[in-house]
Design an enzyme around this catalytic site. Sequence first.
Site, PDB file in Angstrom:
ATOM      1  N   LYS A 116      53.313   6.725  20.156  1.00 31.52           N
ATOM      2  CA  LYS A 116      54.404   6.003  20.836  1.00 31.52           C
ATOM      3  C   LYS A 116      55.550   5.697  19.881  1.00 31.52           C
ATOM      4  CE  LYS A 116      52.522   4.447  25.032  1.00 31.52           C
ATOM      5  NZ  LYS A 116      51.672   3.562  25.753  1.00 31.52           N
ATOM      6  N   LYS A 205      46.657  20.596  34.746  1.00 23.03           N
ATOM      7  CA  LYS A 205      46.265  19.592  35.741  1.00 23.03           C
ATOM      8  C   LYS A 205      47.487  19.138  36.534  1.00 23.03           C
ATOM      9  CE  LYS A 205      46.696  15.157  33.449  1.00 23.03           C
ATOM     10  NZ  LYS A 205      46.215  13.821  33.340  1.00 23.03           N
ATOM     11  N   LYS A 208      52.306  14.008  37.589  1.00 20.11           N
ATOM     12  CA  LYS A 208      53.523  13.501  38.239  1.00 20.11           C
ATOM     13  C   LYS A 208      54.773  13.925  37.486  1.00 20.11           C
ATOM     14  CE  LYS A 208      52.618   9.104  36.048  1.00 20.11           C
ATOM     15  NZ  LYS A 208      51.975   7.843  36.193  1.00 20.11           N
TER      16      LYS A 208
HETATM   17  P1  AMP Z   1      48.371   9.411  34.341  1.00 16.11           P
HETATM   18  O1  AMP Z   1      49.051   9.465  35.645  1.00 16.11           O
HETATM   19  O2  AMP Z   1      48.419  10.720  33.627  1.00 16.11           O
HETATM   20  O3  AMP Z   1      48.831   8.233  33.509  1.00 16.11           O
HETATM   21  O4  AMP Z   1      46.808   9.167  34.597  1.00 16.11           O
HETATM   22  C1  AMP Z   1      46.265   8.004  35.121  1.00 16.11           C
HETATM   23  C2  AMP Z   1      44.813   8.255  35.424  1.00 16.11           C
HETATM   24  O5  AMP Z   1      44.673   9.224  36.466  1.00 16.11           O
HETATM   25  C3  AMP Z   1      43.998   8.779  34.244  1.00 16.11           C
HETATM   26  O6  AMP Z   1      42.714   8.174  34.258  1.00 16.11           O
HETATM   27  C4  AMP Z   1      43.868  10.244  34.515  1.00 16.11           C
HETATM   28  O7  AMP Z   1      42.661  10.754  33.999  1.00 16.11           O
HETATM   29  C5  AMP Z   1      43.870  10.320  36.043  1.00 16.11           C
HETATM   30  N1  AMP Z   1      44.513  11.570  36.480  1.00 16.11           N
HETATM   31  C6  AMP Z   1      45.779  11.939  36.264  1.00 16.11           C
HETATM   32  N2  AMP Z   1      46.039  13.158  36.780  1.00 16.11           N
HETATM   33  C7  AMP Z   1      44.872  13.594  37.336  1.00 16.11           C
HETATM   34  C8  AMP Z   1      44.475  14.807  38.005  1.00 16.11           C
HETATM   35  N3  AMP Z   1      45.324  15.808  38.206  1.00 16.11           N
HETATM   36  N4  AMP Z   1      43.201  14.891  38.457  1.00 16.11           N
HETATM   37  C9  AMP Z   1      42.330  13.882  38.261  1.00 16.11           C
HETATM   38  N5  AMP Z   1      42.632  12.724  37.641  1.00 16.11           N
HETATM   39  C10 AMP Z   1      43.895  12.568  37.170  1.00 16.11           C
END
Ligand code: AMP
Length: 338
Positions: A116, A205, A208
Site C-alpha cells: 500500500k 477470476k 470488479k
Molecule cells: P475483492 O473484491 O477482490 O476485494 O474480494 C473480496 C472477497 O471476495 C475476497 O474474499 C475474495 O476472495 C472474494 N472474491 C473476489 N472475487 C471473487 C471471485 N471471482 N470468485 C470468488 N470469490 C471472489
Amino acid sequence: MKTILTGLRVNSDLHIGHYLGVLTHMAKLSNKYSTDGYEVNFFIPDLHSIISEVEGDMAANTLRNVKYYLAAGLQPNEHVHFYRQSRVPAHSELCWILNCIATMGELSRMTQFKEKGKGKTTVNVGIFDYPVLMAADILLYDAYYVPVGEDQFQHLELTRDLATRFNHRFGKDILTVPAQTKEQVQFMEISNGVRIRDLLNPEKKMSKSTPAENSKIMLSDTPELARKKIMSATTDSFAKVRYDMFNQPGISNLLQIEALATNTPLDDVIAKWNGETRYGELKKKVAESVAVMLDNFQKKLANITDEEVNSLFERGEVYANQVANRKLEEVQEAFGLR
Ligand code: AMP
C-alpha cells in the site's frame, strides 16, 4: 463456547463471484455453526475503512452490506451478532495497548503495508497500524476461528504472536490465541473456496476492476442482462463439455456457476453435461439458473428494511460492548491500569 469472527468489508459493487464465493458460503457456515454451540460475530470494520478515502455514503453502504448477507440466506439468531467496530470503543483502546507490545520491525514487514505504501511519498499511520487494530478486533472476543483470505494470513499470524507475547509477559492465558491458518482453512472450508472466472477471459477470476461490462455479472444487473452476459461468455473450440479448468476454463466456469447457482453438487452437474457437444444448450441452462438466482436475491434484498438491520446492530452492539469491555478490563488489570 468458541467464537467465529469475520469482518464484512463495506464494498460497493459486488458481483456474482462475491455472491457465490463468499456471501452464500458465509451464510451457510453461520447458519450451521450458530445453531451448533458457536457465537458468530459479523462486524463492520469501519475504522479500517477510513485508512483510505471512503467512497460513497458509508452509513448507507454499511446497511446494504448487511442486507446482502441476509438476502444471501444468513439467518440471524441470538448467537449471531452484527456490530460496527466504531460503536465498540474497546477496539481502539485495545489497539493502543497492543501497540505497546508490537514492534516497528514486525509491522514494517507486513506485505500489505509495503504494497500500500509503494510509490507513495507519505503513508498514514493507520495503514501501518492496521494489523494491530485487526488483532484487537479478534482478541477482544476470544475469537478462535477467523475466516480470512490469503492476503490476511500474515496479519493473523501477527495476532497469534501478539497474543502469545502478551500471555507470556503476564504469565497467564488472558488472550485466546486464534487457530493456526491451516486449521482455519479446514474449519471454514476455505479450501473449497471457489473462484468464479471472468466471462470473457476465463483464465482470470471475475473482478470488479475489469472494465469490460460483459466480463462480470453484478448483483445489481437485471436477470435479463445477466442472461445475455452468460450467452456471450467465452468458451473454446473443443466442442465437447468437460470439466477441465486448465484446458477448458470457460466451460468449466459455466459448470461451476451452474452448480453453485442451483445448489447442486458440482459432480452431479459435471455428470449431467459431460460430453455434450452443443455449448449453446449448456449456456441456456446456466443463463436461466443465474437469472433465477439473481431474481430471488434481488426480491429478498428489496424486502429487507433499514429498521431490520438497525435493530440487529442495536442488539449486536450491546452484546459486543459487554464482551469486549470484559476482556479489555482484564488486559488493563494485567498492565496495572486498573
Ligand atoms: P475483492 O473484491 O477482490 O476485494 O474480494 C473480496 C472477497 O471476495 C475476497 O474474499 C475474495 O476472495 C472474494 N472474491 C473476489 N472475487 C471473487 C471471485 N471471482 N470468485 C470468488 N470469490 C471472489
